[in-house]
Design a protein around this motif. Structure first.
Motif, PDB file in Angstrom:
ATOM      1  N   VAL A 146      49.986  33.515 -32.334  1.00 11.67           N
ATOM      2  CA  VAL A 146      49.103  32.454 -33.125  1.00 11.67           C
ATOM      3  C   VAL A 146      48.360  33.210 -34.105  1.00 11.67           C
ATOM      4  O   VAL A 146      47.647  33.809 -33.621  1.00 11.67           O
ATOM      5  N   VAL A 147      48.212  32.877 -35.434  1.00 11.38           N
ATOM      6  CA  VAL A 147      47.511  33.432 -36.278  1.00 11.38           C
ATOM      7  C   VAL A 147      46.747  32.259 -36.843  1.00 11.38           C
ATOM      8  O   VAL A 147      47.344  31.316 -37.600  1.00 11.38           O
ATOM      9  N   ASN A 148      45.479  32.354 -37.143  1.00 11.76           N
ATOM     10  CA  ASN A 148      44.573  31.347 -38.016  1.00 11.76           C
ATOM     11  C   ASN A 148      43.977  32.058 -39.275  1.00 11.76           C
ATOM     12  O   ASN A 148      43.292  33.173 -38.756  1.00 11.76           O
ATOM     13  N   ARG A 178      41.611  35.342 -38.382  1.00 14.63           N
ATOM     14  CA  ARG A 178      41.081  36.191 -39.695  1.00 14.63           C
ATOM     15  C   ARG A 178      40.298  35.346 -40.489  1.00 14.63           C
ATOM     16  O   ARG A 178      40.974  34.392 -41.166  1.00 14.63           O
ATOM     17  N   ASP A 179      38.997  35.566 -40.782  1.00 14.56           N
ATOM     18  CA  ASP A 179      38.295  34.836 -41.645  1.00 14.56           C
ATOM     19  C   ASP A 179      38.463  33.120 -41.287  1.00 14.56           C
ATOM     20  O   ASP A 179      38.725  32.239 -42.342  1.00 14.56           O
ATOM     21  N   PHE A 210      42.034  38.013 -30.478  1.00 17.10           N
ATOM     22  CA  PHE A 210      41.176  38.876 -31.305  1.00 17.10           C
ATOM     23  C   PHE A 210      40.587  38.275 -32.651  1.00 17.10           C
ATOM     24  O   PHE A 210      41.243  37.520 -33.341  1.00 17.10           O
ATOM     25  N   ASN A 211      39.484  38.764 -32.927  1.00 17.14           N
ATOM     26  CA  ASN A 211      38.929  38.181 -34.176  1.00 17.14           C
ATOM     27  C   ASN A 211      38.307  39.096 -35.267  1.00 17.14           C
ATOM     28  O   ASN A 211      37.702  40.148 -34.916  1.00 17.14           O
ATOM     29  N   ASP A 249      35.904  41.127 -30.257  1.00 15.65           N
ATOM     30  CA  ASP A 249      35.271  40.577 -31.531  1.00 15.65           C
ATOM     31  C   ASP A 249      35.134  41.978 -32.499  1.00 15.65           C
ATOM     32  O   ASP A 249      34.289  42.900 -32.270  1.00 15.65           O
ATOM     33  N   GLU A 250      35.799  42.047 -33.547  1.00 17.34           N
ATOM     34  CA  GLU A 250      35.713  42.954 -34.781  1.00 17.34           C
ATOM     35  C   GLU A 250      34.254  42.692 -35.292  1.00 17.34           C
ATOM     36  O   GLU A 250      33.889  41.621 -35.342  1.00 17.34           O
TER      37      GLU A 250
END
Length: 376
Positions: A225-227, A254-255, A278-279, A305-306
């Motif tokens: 899943v990608v947001n 991402r963003d 993953f953020n 958290d990146e």
């Protein structure tokens, strides 16, 4: 089809008769795999065979609701589709609602039984995927063969009155792509989807989409899943047994600013960072969620958290998560923000070296150097 005769008169009184064929439908259309060909979709007895045909007809006649009976449906089947077209996709216009999980005889909506009547939308266009148990679903992404649908279902710029409810999505490179708008997705399962890019199960771009009571499992080979942008909301969802070959197993943000309430992340893995979540440049809120048995090859067994991201965790439970280089539960890089309220944890593991194991809860990186620690 119903024939209507219309009479028209000119100035001299001469009448001309015209025959007009009209397709009469009710408040919804019905679809049933295996139905007799030629049905107009007005009832289960007149059910249409192909979902793609029903979607086309509903758009032309402004019929907002479609009921779909148990069976398997492919996006390249139908009058408007080319057989074997890997770019074929299902889609809805704003305000349309599509429901699966019917046996094919119901007269009331609450008579449907989702567990008994699996309604499968399959991206196995050439129908050559391995299927050892014969259920039409690859049990493992490695069982997908040949070329599969690039985008099995698309929801582009549709409103909150657009609903997808009660389906299983499988064997696609990307099962659902949502861009813009704010559609509703619920009571659905995403399993056995695989591709070379993130978002094999669900890709949300710049949308506050609502996702509830959905299951995402055994998708690969990258984040399921990608947001990307927007603030989607996930409620009562489960993310399980997905392996990502890079960063992220179950979910990558991402963003974006997603919220997750009463969700479970179980048994996900990532070769690098953030097995469950993953953020990157994102702010997320997780409330009353459980993270159990997730494992990252590098850092952040559950959440990573990146730099520049933030996580707020409220009333969450972390169990048996592992990060080999640090942060059994959560690893937060420099200039990231972490807020924890009523969080519990047990049996979290971070491997600092091959010889030493540190049971770590949260690992905050504030400067150079390797991973590690956090105390429990």
């Amino acid at each position: 089809l119903t024939q209507i005769i219309v009479a028209a008169s000119n100035a001299s009184g001469t009448q001309t008769f015209y025959g007009i064929s009209v397709r009469i439908v009710g408040e919804r259309l019905y679809v049933r795999a295996g139905a007799a060909p030629g049905g107009n979709g007005s009832s289960w007895g007149q059910a249409m065979v192909y979902l793609q045909d029903a979607l086309d007809l509903s758009a032309r006649l402004a019929v907002d609701e479609i009921w779909v009976a148990a069976g398997t449906y492919y996006p390249d089947d139908g009058a408007s589709s080319d057989d074997g077209d890997f770019d074929a996709t299902f889609g809805l216009k704003s305000g349309q609602r599509i429901y699966g999980g019917f046996a094919g005889s119901e007269t009331e909506f609450d008579q449907r039984n989702l567990a008994a009547n699996r309604t499968l939308l399959s991206g196995d266009i050439d129908q050559d995927d391995l299927d050892p148990d014969g259920d039409g679903i690859p049990e493992d992404p490695a069982q997908i063969g040949g070329f599969n649908a690039r985008h099995l279902f698309e929801l582009i710029g549709v409103g909150s009155d657009t609903v997808v409810d009660g389906f299983t999505f499988a064997a696609a490179t990307n099962a659902i792509r949502i861009e813009g708008g704010r559609p509703v997705l619920r009571n659905s399962t995403f399993i056995g989807n695989a591709g070379a890019f993130d978002g094999t199960a669900l890709l949300i771009i710049d949308s506050p989409a609502s996702v509830s009571d959905c299951r995402f499992g055994r998708n690969g080979f990258y984040a399921a899943v990608v947001n990307r942008g927007g603030a989607p909301g996930y409620v009562d969802c489960e993310f399980f047994e997905t392996t990502g070959f890079g960063d992220a197993g179950a979910m990558k943000n991402r963003d974006s600013s997603p919220s997750l309430i009463r969700c479970r992340f179980v048994g996900n893995t990532a070769k690098q960072r953030g097995a469950a979540i993953f953020n990157r440049n994102s702010s997320i809120r997780v409330e009353s969620c459980t993270f159990d048995g997730n494992m990252a090859g590098w850092r952040g067994g559950a959440i990573f958290d990146e730099e520049g991201s933030s996580t707020t965790a409220i009333d969450c439970v972390f169990i048996n998560n592992s990060g080999r280089l640090g942060g059994g539960a959560l690893f937060s890089e420099e200039n990231s923000s972490l807020t924890l309220i009523a969080v519990s944890y047990t049996h979290l593991r971070a491997h600092e070296t091959n010889e030493s194991i540190s049971y770590a809860v949260f690992c905050l990186k504030t400067g150079g150097g390797g991973g590690g620690g956090g105390g429990g």
